[in-house]
Design a protein around this motif. Structure first.
Motif, PDB file in Angstrom:
ATOM      1  N   PHE A   1       0.841  -1.188   0.000  1.00 46.48           N
ATOM      2  CA  PHE A   1       0.000   0.000   0.000  1.00 46.48           C
ATOM      3  C   PHE A   1       0.879   1.241   0.000  1.00 46.48           C
ATOM      4  O   PHE A   1       1.966   1.244   0.574  1.00 46.48           O
ATOM      5  N   ALA A   2       0.382   2.279  -0.673  1.00 47.66           N
ATOM      6  CA  ALA A   2       1.124   3.539  -0.667  1.00 47.66           C
ATOM      7  C   ALA A   2       0.152   4.702  -0.760  1.00 47.66           C
ATOM      8  O   ALA A   2      -0.921   4.588  -1.346  1.00 47.66           O
ATOM      9  N   THR A   3       0.530   5.777  -0.139  1.00 46.55           N
ATOM     10  CA  THR A   3      -0.221   7.028  -0.235  1.00 46.55           C
ATOM     11  C   THR A   3       0.755   8.127  -0.624  1.00 46.55           C
ATOM     12  O   THR A   3       1.850   8.195  -0.064  1.00 46.55           O
ATOM     13  N   HIS A   4       0.363   8.929  -1.595  1.00 47.47           N
ATOM     14  CA  HIS A   4       1.217  10.057  -1.976  1.00 47.47           C
ATOM     15  C   HIS A   4       0.504  11.370  -1.692  1.00 47.47           C
ATOM     16  O   HIS A   4      -0.713  11.477  -1.858  1.00 47.47           O
ATOM     17  N   PHE A   5       1.290  12.327  -1.290  1.00 47.22           N
ATOM     18  CA  PHE A   5       0.779  13.671  -1.032  1.00 47.22           C
ATOM     19  C   PHE A   5       1.516  14.628  -1.961  1.00 47.22           C
ATOM     20  O   PHE A   5       2.738  14.539  -2.098  1.00 47.22           O
ATOM     21  N   ALA A   6       0.767  15.518  -2.591  1.00 45.35           N
ATOM     22  CA  ALA A   6       1.392  16.499  -3.490  1.00 45.35           C
ATOM     23  C   ALA A   6       0.966  17.897  -3.090  1.00 45.35           C
ATOM     24  O   ALA A   6      -0.179  18.117  -2.697  1.00 45.35           O
TER      25      ALA A   6
ATOM     26  N   LEU B   1       8.424   8.146  -7.585  1.00 45.09           N
ATOM     27  CA  LEU B   1       7.758   9.452  -7.523  1.00 45.09           C
ATOM     28  C   LEU B   1       8.033  10.264  -8.788  1.00 45.09           C
ATOM     29  O   LEU B   1       7.144  10.916  -9.328  1.00 45.09           O
ATOM     30  N   VAL B   2       9.279  10.215  -9.254  1.00 49.20           N
ATOM     31  CA  VAL B   2       9.618  10.994 -10.449  1.00 49.20           C
ATOM     32  C   VAL B   2       8.910  10.417 -11.678  1.00 49.20           C
ATOM     33  O   VAL B   2       8.397  11.164 -12.520  1.00 49.20           O
ATOM     34  N   MET B   3       8.840   9.074 -11.751  1.00 52.54           N
ATOM     35  CA  MET B   3       8.084   8.472 -12.855  1.00 52.54           C
ATOM     36  C   MET B   3       6.614   8.875 -12.781  1.00 52.54           C
ATOM     37  O   MET B   3       5.982   9.205 -13.794  1.00 52.54           O
TER      38      MET B   3
ATOM     39  N   THR C   1       4.857   4.423  -7.723  1.00 59.35           N
ATOM     40  CA  THR C   1       4.623   5.279  -8.880  1.00 59.35           C
ATOM     41  C   THR C   1       3.144   5.374  -9.254  1.00 59.35           C
ATOM     42  O   THR C   1       2.757   6.190 -10.073  1.00 59.35           O
ATOM     43  N   ILE C   2       2.309   4.555  -8.610  1.00 59.24           N
ATOM     44  CA  ILE C   2       0.881   4.533  -8.979  1.00 59.24           C
ATOM     45  C   ILE C   2       0.106   5.767  -8.497  1.00 59.24           C
ATOM     46  O   ILE C   2      -0.642   6.364  -9.261  1.00 59.24           O
ATOM     47  N   PRO C   3       0.258   6.190  -7.239  1.00 64.66           N
ATOM     48  CA  PRO C   3      -0.640   7.264  -6.779  1.00 64.66           C
ATOM     49  C   PRO C   3      -0.215   8.686  -7.153  1.00 64.66           C
ATOM     50  O   PRO C   3      -0.995   9.614  -6.960  1.00 64.66           O
ATOM     51  N   THR C   4       1.005   8.862  -7.670  1.00 69.12           N
ATOM     52  CA  THR C   4       1.558  10.217  -7.789  1.00 69.12           C
ATOM     53  C   THR C   4       0.705  11.132  -8.665  1.00 69.12           C
ATOM     54  O   THR C   4       0.379  12.262  -8.262  1.00 69.12           O
ATOM     55  N   ALA C   5       0.378  10.667  -9.863  1.00 68.37           N
ATOM     56  CA  ALA C   5      -0.357  11.538 -10.791  1.00 68.37           C
ATOM     57  C   ALA C   5      -1.717  11.929 -10.206  1.00 68.37           C
ATOM     58  O   ALA C   5      -2.153  13.078 -10.345  1.00 68.37           O
ATOM     59  N   ALA C   6      -2.363  10.978  -9.545  1.00 69.80           N
ATOM     60  CA  ALA C   6      -3.673  11.279  -8.956  1.00 69.80           C
ATOM     61  C   ALA C   6      -3.533  12.286  -7.818  1.00 69.80           C
ATOM     62  O   ALA C   6      -4.375  13.177  -7.650  1.00 69.80           O
ATOM     63  N   ALA C   7      -2.450  12.148  -7.041  1.00 67.99           N
ATOM     64  CA  ALA C   7      -2.222  13.106  -5.951  1.00 67.99           C
ATOM     65  C   ALA C   7      -2.018  14.508  -6.521  1.00 67.99           C
ATOM     66  O   ALA C   7      -2.540  15.493  -5.988  1.00 67.99           O
ATOM     67  N   ILE C   8      -1.273  14.592  -7.635  1.00 70.80           N
ATOM     68  CA  ILE C   8      -1.045  15.893  -8.263  1.00 70.80           C
ATOM     69  C   ILE C   8      -2.372  16.462  -8.783  1.00 70.80           C
ATOM     70  O   ILE C   8      -2.686  17.642  -8.587  1.00 70.80           O
ATOM     71  N   ALA C   9      -3.180  15.592  -9.410  1.00 69.16           N
ATOM     72  CA  ALA C   9      -4.477  16.048  -9.927  1.00 69.16           C
ATOM     73  C   ALA C   9      -5.372  16.541  -8.796  1.00 69.16           C
ATOM     74  O   ALA C   9      -6.075  17.546  -8.927  1.00 69.16           O
ATOM     75  N   ASN C  10      -5.338  15.819  -7.665  1.00 67.48           N
ATOM     76  CA  ASN C  10      -6.142  16.259  -6.518  1.00 67.48           C
ATOM     77  C   ASN C  10      -5.642  17.584  -5.956  1.00 67.48           C
ATOM     78  O   ASN C  10      -6.424  18.428  -5.523  1.00 67.48           O
ATOM     79  N   ALA C  11      -4.324  17.752  -5.966  1.00 67.42           N
ATOM     80  CA  ALA C  11      -3.759  19.015  -5.472  1.00 67.42           C
ATOM     81  C   ALA C  11      -4.157  20.174  -6.391  1.00 67.42           C
ATOM     82  O   ALA C  11      -4.484  21.265  -5.927  1.00 67.42           O
ATOM     83  N   VAL C  12      -4.144  19.908  -7.700  1.00 70.63           N
ATOM     84  CA  VAL C  12      -4.570  20.953  -8.648  1.00 70.63           C
ATOM     85  C   VAL C  12      -6.033  21.307  -8.398  1.00 70.63           C
ATOM     86  O   VAL C  12      -6.413  22.483  -8.363  1.00 70.63           O
ATOM     87  N   HIS C  13      -6.847  20.280  -8.170  1.00 72.53           N
ATOM     88  CA  HIS C  13      -8.259  20.541  -7.873  1.00 72.53           C
ATOM     89  C   HIS C  13      -8.405  21.350  -6.598  1.00 72.53           C
ATOM     90  O   HIS C  13      -9.195  22.303  -6.517  1.00 72.53           O
ATOM     91  N   ASP C  14      -7.632  20.999  -5.606  1.00 69.56           N
ATOM     92  CA  ASP C  14      -7.698  21.720  -4.334  1.00 69.56           C
ATOM     93  C   ASP C  14      -7.280  23.182  -4.520  1.00 69.56           C
ATOM     94  O   ASP C  14      -7.836  24.087  -3.902  1.00 69.56           O
TER      95      ASP C  14
END
Lengths: 323, 295
Positions: free
Chosen positions: B145-150, B189-191, B255-268
């Motif tokens: 399991f992994a959680t990413h924060f952006a 994370l970079v990927m 590498t799975i959650p990163t893009a979604a975390a970035i998208a959520n941060a943009v939404h926020d």
């Protein structure tokens, strides 16, 4: 694959001009663009003529009138790091610093940056496009995210240079040597719209090369900048950008040159915006009006209408940063 | 696995090391079982002509699949060695342990014998062990399991997005090596950032040809796109049932959650949902402008 070619390294401009006048000759300055084009088979070369032996084309020096003479072989790094350019002609310093990547800036030259071939992926890729003599501009019905919103017809490239727009804004002159001798042109007149000829980007005739760029002295009360919007932090061409050269006297804009990048096949000067600014105090309201006017008449394609608000935003932000 | 008479070890394995630390981690496992220093271990690996079978490098499974096999092989070698030492030392085998290249009595540390002096090893010149990794425990599902924060900054005038901070928290159960773990998650994370911000394949709709099949138009992130602050945190949960080394995988969850975390941060940041990746100025600017028109 690189084609087989003859490599020539002339010792004088006259000799360079002579060998470059021969059919199939390609000029090699920094080579950052030429080698890519040859390897990708964008065009062929019978001979590659290196300018590296021409010391006349190197160096930055002050002119008698307080302007600057920049040799065509001066690298983008030299320009970006030159303290005098950063102070007197900041738009050019910022344009040079915004181009490409550190390695490419160390190798790429100012003359080459002005004369580079377009980055359109149909031109660079395996497509028989109009600019390469084919029938079609594939961008019209295809993937045109990065293409022109101004000045396209028959071909919709954007000019890739980050130094061209600043040089047009700064009213720079380009000196050219060729078989018929030398001539000078405003940088603004160096570039060719596709409506005139969609197979070339500059007015340079066979055998002609850029030898130097001349900058007039900085304007009193001068301010300027180059703002580039791109998809990644380095090694990327402009999605849209703007070069500004203003002078301010008694709180009002006395002179203004506003030139967009990344939106047209040539550096795209917007004289209406310049008129709107001159004679007035530059405030938030006028910056917003100027930004709106900068994109007036834009003709976006299916995938690049984002460029209209993007360029409007970049112009507004750039003007506000000079307030 | 072979233990040689000079005390060095050769591990022959199909597992590849594609920069993920397989050799390092496998050496650690063998060193722990056999009590030999890391520099005495040679990993001979990933050669289809000469090495044992292993699955491909993928599925975040090299450590949880291949390390238990290495451990089993080491245990077989160890068992043979200790039996030989017990015969020589005239001590019960249960009393013996391996450390620092020596067989030592756990009851009386004065009683010891160098590994290289065990007669069985001297006689045979090599002790061989073979290890395999069997199926998972029945009914047990093993997942990482992994959680990413952006954290992002968005220029609403131009659609430019700057990722200012990234944080990854990951459960890989036991972390076999802190350095290789952290490096792999940093790379993940970079990927993920590339997927989230810059990387995209563009196909020409007229011809089906790829428009951006080069390293300029296909934009992997540069050093200027990677946030200065990018942290990796291991959750360090214990899982004694997942396999005999207690470690789950590392690669893909990083590498799975990163893009979604970035998208959520943009939404926020700007209230716009970007349903496609990557989030480029063209894509975001178009959405911001459309929202502006709606008022």
């Amino acid at each position: 694959m690189l084609p087989s070619f003859r490599y020539v390294r002339p010792r004088s401009v006259a000799e360079a001009v002579k060998v470059l006048s021969e059919p199939g000759a390609r000029v090699h300055a920094g080579g950052t663009d030429l080698l890519g084009c040859l390897r990708d088979e964008v065009f062929d070369a019978k001979s590659v003529v290196s300018l590296s032996g021409l010391s006349d084309l190197k160096g930055i020096s002050e002119t008698k009138d307080g302007g600057l003479r920049i040799g065509a072989l001066v690298t983008l790094s030299e320009i970006a790091w030159h303290p005098g350019i950063a102070k007197g002609w900041p738009a050019l310093a910022q344009g040079a610093a915004a181009a490409a990547s550190p390695q490419l800036r160390n190798q790429g030259t100012l003359g080459g940056n002005l004369c580079q071939r377009p980055r359109c992926w149909y031109f660079r890729g395996d497509f028989d496009c109009a600019r390469k003599g084919g029938e079609l501009c594939y961008a019209v019905e295809g993937e045109n995210t990065y293409h022109a919103i101004f000045g396209g017809s028959g071909c919709f490239i954007v000019h890739p240079s980050d130094t061209a727009s600043p040089l047009v804004a700064l009213q720079a002159t380009v000196r050219i040597a060729g078989p018929k001798g030398t001539r000078s042109l405003p940088v603004e007149k160096l570039f060719v719209l596709p409506a005139v000829d969609h197979t070339r980007e500059t007015v340079l005739a066979p055998g002609e090369i850029v030898t130097e760029i001349l900058l007039p002295p900085p304007l009193a009360g001068g301010k300027g900048l180059y703002r580039k919007v791109r998809a990644r932090g380095a090694w990327d061409f402009a999605l849209g950008g703007v070069a500004l050269a203003l002078s301010v006297k008694d709180g009002k804009v006395a002179a203004a040159r506003v030139v967009l990048s990344g939106v047209a096949p040539v550096p795209w000067r917007v004289p209406e915006v310049e008129k709107l600014l001159v004679g007035h105090v530059l405030d938030a309201k006028r910056a917003a009006e100027a930004a709106e006017l900068a994109v007036k008449g834009a003709e976006p394609m299916s995938g690049n209408d984002y460029k209209v608000p993007l360029v409007r935003g970049a112009v507004e932000e750039a003007l506000l940063s000079l307030v | 696995m072979k233990l040689f008479s000079d005390g060095s070890v050769n591990v022959n394995t199909g597992a590849a090391d594609i920069g993920t630390g397989t050799k390092t981690v496998m050496s650690q496992v063998v060193a722990e079982e056999l009590g030999v220093p890391l520099e005495k271990i040679q990993i001979e690996h990933a050669d289809t002509g000469t090495t044992q079978y292993s699955g491909p490098s993928g599925g975040s499974k090299t450590v949880p699949s291949d390390m238990p096999a290495a451990r089993a092989a080491a245990i077989e070698v160890r068992t043979k060695l200790l039996k030989g030492a017990a015969d020589e030392m005239k001590l019960p085998v249960e009393e013996l342990a391996l450390a620092g290249g020596e067989v030592v009595s756990t009851k009386d540390p004065a009683k010891k014998l160098a590994v290289t002096a065990v007669p069985l090893l001297q006689r045979q010149q090599v002790l061989v062990g073979v290890g395999t990794r069997g199926p998972n425990v029945e009914g047990k599902v093993i997942s990482m399991f992994a959680t990413h924060f952006a954290e992002v900054e968005v220029n609403t005038r131009t659609g430019e997005v700057t990722v200012t901070r990234l944080l990854a928290a990951q459960d890989s159960a036991r972390v076999m090596n802190r350095l290789t773990f952290e490096c792999q998650v940093q790379g993940g994370l970079v990927m993920g950032l590339g997927l989230g911000r810059t990387e995209e394949r563009v196909l020409d709709r007229q011809t089906g040809k790829m428009c951006n099949a080069n390293w300029h138009d296909y934009k992997i992130p540069t050093a200027l796109d990677v946030p200065a602050e990018q942290k990796v945190h291991s959750v360090d949960l214990v899982d004694t049932e997942c396999n005999t080394v207690g470690a789950k995988g590392v690669g893909e969850p990083s590498t799975i959650p990163t893009a979604a975390a970035i998208a959520n941060a943009v939404h926020d940041a700007v209230g716009v949902r970007v349903p496609d990746s990557p989030i480029t100025p063209p894509r975001l600017m178009a959405l911001l402008a459309a929202r502006g028109k709606k008022g």
